[in-house]
Design a protein around this motif. Structure first.
Motif, PDB file in Angstrom:
ATOM      1  N   GLY A  35       0.824  -1.199   0.000  1.00  0.00           N
ATOM      2  CA  GLY A  35       0.000   0.000   0.000  1.00  0.00           C
ATOM      3  C   GLY A  35       0.858   1.248   0.000  1.00  0.00           C
ATOM      4  N   ILE A  36       0.230   2.389  -0.244  1.00  0.00           N
ATOM      5  CA  ILE A  36       0.905   3.688  -0.236  1.00  0.00           C
ATOM      6  C   ILE A  36       0.332   4.515   0.906  1.00  0.00           C
ATOM      7  CG2 ILE A  36       1.297   5.858  -1.480  1.00  0.00           C
ATOM      8  CD1 ILE A  36       1.026   4.303  -4.086  1.00  0.00           C
ATOM      9  N   VAL A  37       1.192   5.187   1.642  1.00  0.00           N
ATOM     10  CA  VAL A  37       0.782   6.152   2.660  1.00  0.00           C
ATOM     11  C   VAL A  37       1.290   7.517   2.213  1.00  0.00           C
ATOM     12  CG1 VAL A  37       1.108   6.938   5.029  1.00  0.00           C
ATOM     13  CG2 VAL A  37       0.757   4.504   4.562  1.00  0.00           C
ATOM     14  N   CYS A  38       0.368   8.440   1.976  1.00  0.00           N
ATOM     15  CA  CYS A  38       0.731   9.778   1.495  1.00  0.00           C
ATOM     16  C   CYS A  38       0.413  10.822   2.555  1.00  0.00           C
ATOM     17  CB  CYS A  38      -0.013  10.100   0.205  1.00  0.00           C
ATOM     18  SG  CYS A  38       0.389  11.725  -0.478  1.00  0.00           S
ATOM     19  N   THR A  39       1.452  11.434   3.106  1.00  0.00           N
ATOM     20  CA  THR A  39       1.268  12.524   4.062  1.00  0.00           C
ATOM     21  C   THR A  39       1.370  13.883   3.379  1.00  0.00           C
ATOM     22  OG1 THR A  39       3.623  12.376   4.624  1.00  0.00           O
ATOM     23  CG2 THR A  39       2.082  11.185   6.036  1.00  0.00           C
ATOM     24  N   GLY A  40       1.805  13.884   2.120  1.00  0.00           N
ATOM     25  CA  GLY A  40       1.948  15.111   1.347  1.00  0.00           C
ATOM     26  C   GLY A  40       3.016  14.908   0.291  1.00  0.00           C
ATOM     27  N   PRO A  41       3.126  15.830  -0.654  1.00  0.00           N
ATOM     28  CA  PRO A  41       4.189  15.704  -1.651  1.00  0.00           C
ATOM     29  C   PRO A  41       5.555  15.951  -1.026  1.00  0.00           C
ATOM     30  CG  PRO A  41       3.054  17.800  -1.890  1.00  0.00           C
ATOM     31  CD  PRO A  41       2.296  17.023  -0.854  1.00  0.00           C
ATOM     32  N   GLU A  42       6.584  15.372  -1.615  1.00  0.00           N
ATOM     33  CA  GLU A  42       7.939  15.642  -1.145  1.00  0.00           C
ATOM     34  C   GLU A  42       8.304  17.106  -1.373  1.00  0.00           C
ATOM     35  OE1 GLU A  42      10.775  12.184  -2.082  1.00  0.00           O
ATOM     36  OE2 GLU A  42       9.086  11.888  -3.458  1.00  0.00           O
ATOM     37  N   ASP A  43       7.837  17.665  -2.479  1.00  0.00           N
ATOM     38  CA  ASP A  43       8.042  19.073  -2.806  1.00  0.00           C
ATOM     39  C   ASP A  43       6.674  19.709  -2.988  1.00  0.00           C
ATOM     40  OD1 ASP A  43       8.575  21.577  -3.828  1.00  0.00           O
ATOM     41  OD2 ASP A  43       9.827  20.892  -5.487  1.00  0.00           O
ATOM     42  N   ALA A  44       6.269  20.549  -2.023  1.00  0.00           N
ATOM     43  CA  ALA A  44       4.925  21.124  -2.034  1.00  0.00           C
ATOM     44  C   ALA A  44       4.690  22.091  -3.186  1.00  0.00           C
ATOM     45  CB  ALA A  44       4.651  21.832  -0.709  1.00  0.00           C
ATOM     46  N   MET A  45       5.759  22.507  -3.869  1.00  0.00           N
ATOM     47  CA  MET A  45       5.608  23.441  -4.979  1.00  0.00           C
ATOM     48  C   MET A  45       5.554  22.726  -6.331  1.00  0.00           C
ATOM     49  SD  MET A  45       5.386  26.103  -3.234  1.00  0.00           S
ATOM     50  CE  MET A  45       5.223  27.227  -4.618  1.00  0.00           C
ATOM     51  N   ALA A  46       5.897  21.423  -6.361  1.00  0.00           N
ATOM     52  CA  ALA A  46       5.927  20.672  -7.618  1.00  0.00           C
ATOM     53  C   ALA A  46       4.523  20.203  -7.991  1.00  0.00           C
ATOM     54  CB  ALA A  46       6.867  19.488  -7.493  1.00  0.00           C
ATOM     55  N   ASP A  47       4.220  20.200  -9.281  1.00  0.00           N
ATOM     56  CA  ASP A  47       2.917  19.738  -9.743  1.00  0.00           C
ATOM     57  C   ASP A  47       2.724  18.263  -9.386  1.00  0.00           C
ATOM     58  OD1 ASP A  47       0.992  18.550 -11.942  1.00  0.00           O
ATOM     59  OD2 ASP A  47       0.672  20.723 -11.915  1.00  0.00           O
ATOM     60  N   PRO A  48       1.537  17.884  -8.907  1.00  0.00           N
ATOM     61  CA  PRO A  48       1.299  16.482  -8.535  1.00  0.00           C
ATOM     62  C   PRO A  48       1.549  15.487  -9.662  1.00  0.00           C
ATOM     63  CG  PRO A  48      -0.435  17.880  -7.660  1.00  0.00           C
ATOM     64  CD  PRO A  48       0.390  18.751  -8.559  1.00  0.00           C
ATOM     65  N   SER A  49       1.526  15.939 -10.901  1.00  0.00           N
ATOM     66  CA  SER A  49       1.723  15.036 -12.038  1.00  0.00           C
ATOM     67  C   SER A  49       3.082  14.353 -12.020  1.00  0.00           C
ATOM     68  CB  SER A  49       1.535  15.788 -13.360  1.00  0.00           C
ATOM     69  OG  SER A  49       2.498  16.816 -13.499  1.00  0.00           O
ATOM     70  N   VAL A  50       4.030  14.852 -11.207  1.00  0.00           N
ATOM     71  CA  VAL A  50       5.347  14.205 -11.130  1.00  0.00           C
ATOM     72  C   VAL A  50       5.227  12.782 -10.576  1.00  0.00           C
ATOM     73  CG1 VAL A  50       6.541  16.410 -10.872  1.00  0.00           C
ATOM     74  CG2 VAL A  50       5.898  15.118  -8.829  1.00  0.00           C
ATOM     75  N   TYR A  51       4.096  12.470  -9.941  1.00  0.00           N
ATOM     76  CA  TYR A  51       3.891  11.138  -9.382  1.00  0.00           C
ATOM     77  C   TYR A  51       3.147  10.206 -10.343  1.00  0.00           C
ATOM     78  CZ  TYR A  51       5.428  13.070  -4.958  1.00  0.00           C
ATOM     79  OH  TYR A  51       6.177  13.657  -3.973  1.00  0.00           O
ATOM     80  N   ARG A  52       2.878  10.661 -11.542  1.00  0.00           N
ATOM     81  CA  ARG A  52       2.043   9.885 -12.460  1.00  0.00           C
ATOM     82  C   ARG A  52       2.642   8.502 -12.765  1.00  0.00           C
ATOM     83  NH1 ARG A  52      -2.298  10.996 -15.534  1.00  0.00           N
ATOM     84  NH2 ARG A  52      -2.258  13.183 -14.900  1.00  0.00           N
ATOM     85  N   SER A  53       3.938   8.431 -13.004  1.00  0.00           N
ATOM     86  CA  SER A  53       4.530   7.134 -13.352  1.00  0.00           C
ATOM     87  C   SER A  53       4.468   6.160 -12.172  1.00  0.00           C
ATOM     88  CB  SER A  53       5.973   7.313 -13.826  1.00  0.00           C
ATOM     89  OG  SER A  53       6.768   7.903 -12.805  1.00  0.00           O
ATOM     90  N   ASP A  54       4.749   6.656 -10.959  1.00  0.00           N
ATOM     91  CA  ASP A  54       4.625   5.800  -9.775  1.00  0.00           C
ATOM     92  C   ASP A  54       3.186   5.333  -9.586  1.00  0.00           C
ATOM     93  OD1 ASP A  54       7.293   5.898  -9.114  1.00  0.00           O
ATOM     94  OD2 ASP A  54       7.061   7.403  -7.515  1.00  0.00           O
ATOM     95  N   PHE A  55       2.249   6.242  -9.818  1.00  0.00           N
ATOM     96  CA  PHE A  55       0.842   5.898  -9.624  1.00  0.00           C
ATOM     97  C   PHE A  55       0.364   4.900 -10.677  1.00  0.00           C
ATOM     98  CE2 PHE A  55      -0.375  10.048  -7.202  1.00  0.00           C
ATOM     99  CZ  PHE A  55       0.276   9.554  -6.084  1.00  0.00           C
ATOM    100  N   LEU A  56       0.882   4.998 -11.880  1.00  0.00           N
ATOM    101  CA  LEU A  56       0.506   4.036 -12.915  1.00  0.00           C
ATOM    102  C   LEU A  56       0.952   2.629 -12.498  1.00  0.00           C
ATOM    103  CD1 LEU A  56      -0.646   3.376 -15.684  1.00  0.00           C
ATOM    104  CD2 LEU A  56       1.587   3.943 -16.679  1.00  0.00           C
ATOM    105  N   PHE A  57       2.168   2.524 -11.988  1.00  0.00           N
ATOM    106  CA  PHE A  57       2.676   1.241 -11.508  1.00  0.00           C
ATOM    107  C   PHE A  57       1.819   0.725 -10.357  1.00  0.00           C
ATOM    108  CE2 PHE A  57       5.313  -1.066  -8.423  1.00  0.00           C
ATOM    109  CZ  PHE A  57       5.793  -2.100  -9.212  1.00  0.00           C
ATOM    110  N   ALA A  58       1.512   1.611  -9.408  1.00  0.00           N
ATOM    111  CA  ALA A  58       0.729   1.210  -8.236  1.00  0.00           C
ATOM    112  C   ALA A  58      -0.675   0.775  -8.622  1.00  0.00           C
ATOM    113  CB  ALA A  58       0.675   2.357  -7.234  1.00  0.00           C
ATOM    114  N   LYS A  59      -1.291   1.508  -9.545  1.00  0.00           N
ATOM    115  CA  LYS A  59      -2.649   1.152  -9.977  1.00  0.00           C
ATOM    116  C   LYS A  59      -2.659  -0.227 -10.628  1.00  0.00           C
ATOM    117  CE  LYS A  59      -4.278   2.210 -13.892  1.00  0.00           C
ATOM    118  NZ  LYS A  59      -4.827   2.803 -15.129  1.00  0.00           N
ATOM    119  N   GLN A  60      -1.662  -0.504 -11.440  1.00  0.00           N
ATOM    120  CA  GLN A  60      -1.599  -1.803 -12.114  1.00  0.00           C
ATOM    121  C   GLN A  60      -1.427  -2.955 -11.121  1.00  0.00           C
ATOM    122  OE1 GLN A  60       1.625  -0.917 -14.810  1.00  0.00           O
ATOM    123  NE2 GLN A  60       0.238  -0.285 -16.457  1.00  0.00           N
TER     124      GLN A  60
END
Length: 292
Positions: free
Chosen positions: A136-161
């Motif tokens: 599972g994933i535990v998200c307390t917030g982005p590592e960089d609060a100024m970066a667009d959330p889309s930077v996590y898209r590749s990780d999320f694609l892997f996790a969703k699969q």
């Protein structure tokens, strides 16, 4: 029509307890709002109870320390219910498995993964692992609060699969730290859901944090739901959540949505306010420029 008031005292006598948002209402992520602090102190002086209900991913004790640093005195509130405590309890009950991939800052690790005293013998052992080993994933917030959330898209694609669930410790999409707008964990969870993943929420506007707030309140007073007022500047969190629980709500117009109501945050345009609320399909019991 939502009634626009000038002071909390205009309506507070009707209520025995307040569920009060923190960020954007009592402080700005840097320092306390003096008028808000005084309003809460004055309300408590009349016998009213104040439960701070926050989407902070931190445990309540860590929020107390943070508030002291911002200049919020402990006589401005009675207790605190945090999204972090609700989410941590679920995590330690195995909501997303025992091996978890953490998304957040290093500072959040020590506070979020600290031992829990709320779940007793049913607690599971949690281990932080790389994403490719995670259940599972535990998200307390982005590592960089100024970066667009889309930077996590590749990780999320892997996790969703892999069918991995994401536990969101803070449903807020954005917050304003002083004059700077930052992304929160809710933005990442929303992206994961949009991509077809499953996100679990425990803060506002979802029921678990209100259950926790009621438990905190019941430890100090017996108060019926009809006598509780929810206060906040998040239309999709504070107001939607309060309404969903059948509670009265007070919307802070000078917070996240201030620009929607005219050029002067101190004097929101009532017509623009009610038109905007209608667009959101929501109607707060009352609205106020700032908590005071």
């Amino acid at each position: 029509m939502t009634r626009l008031i000038n002071s909390l005292s205009d309506i507070s006598a009707r209520y025995d307890a307040l569920f009060v948002d923190l960020w954007g209402c009592v402080h700005n992520g840097v320092t306390a709002y003096p008028d808000a602090v005084k309003a809460l102190q004055d309300y408590r002086a009349t016998g009213g109870k104040v439960i701070l209900v926050t989407n902070s991913p931190r445990p309540w004790r860590a929020v107390v320390e943070q508030l002291a640093g911002f200049g919020v005195p402990d006589d401005a509130f009675d207790a605190i219910a945090t999204s972090g405590d609700s989410a941590r309890a679920a995590m330690y009950l195995g909501a997303v498995g025992q091996k978890v991939f953490h998304i957040g800052t290093p500072e959040e690790v020590d506070v979020f993964f600290s031992p829990m005293d709320l779940v007793g013998d049913d607690a599971v052992e949690i281990t932080r692992v790389p994403l490719n080993e995670a259940e599972g994933i535990v998200c307390t917030g982005p590592e960089d609060a100024m970066a667009d959330p889309s930077v996590y898209r590749s990780d999320f694609l892997f996790a969703k699969q892999k069918g991995i669930k994401l536990l969101c410790a803070n449903p807020d999409i954005v917050v304003d730290r002083g004059e700077t707008r930052e992304w929160c964990a809710g933005a990442l969870a929303a992206l994961y859901s949009e991509m077809g993943g499953k996100s679990l929420y425990f803060g506002k506007p979802h029921p678990p944090i209100y259950d926790l707030a009621r438990r905190r309140l019941s430890q100090i007073a017996k108060v019926d739901d009809a006598d509780i007022l929810c206060i906040g500047d998040g239309i999709g969190t504070d107001i939607m959540g309060g309404m969903g629980e059948g509670l009265d709500t007070l919307f802070i117009t000078g917070g996240l949505a201030a620009k929607e109501f005219g050029p002067d945050p101190e004097n929101p345009d009532p017509a623009r306010l009610n038109a905007w609320l209608a667009e959101q399909n929501l109607s707060a019991t009352a609205a106020i420029p700032f908590l005071r």
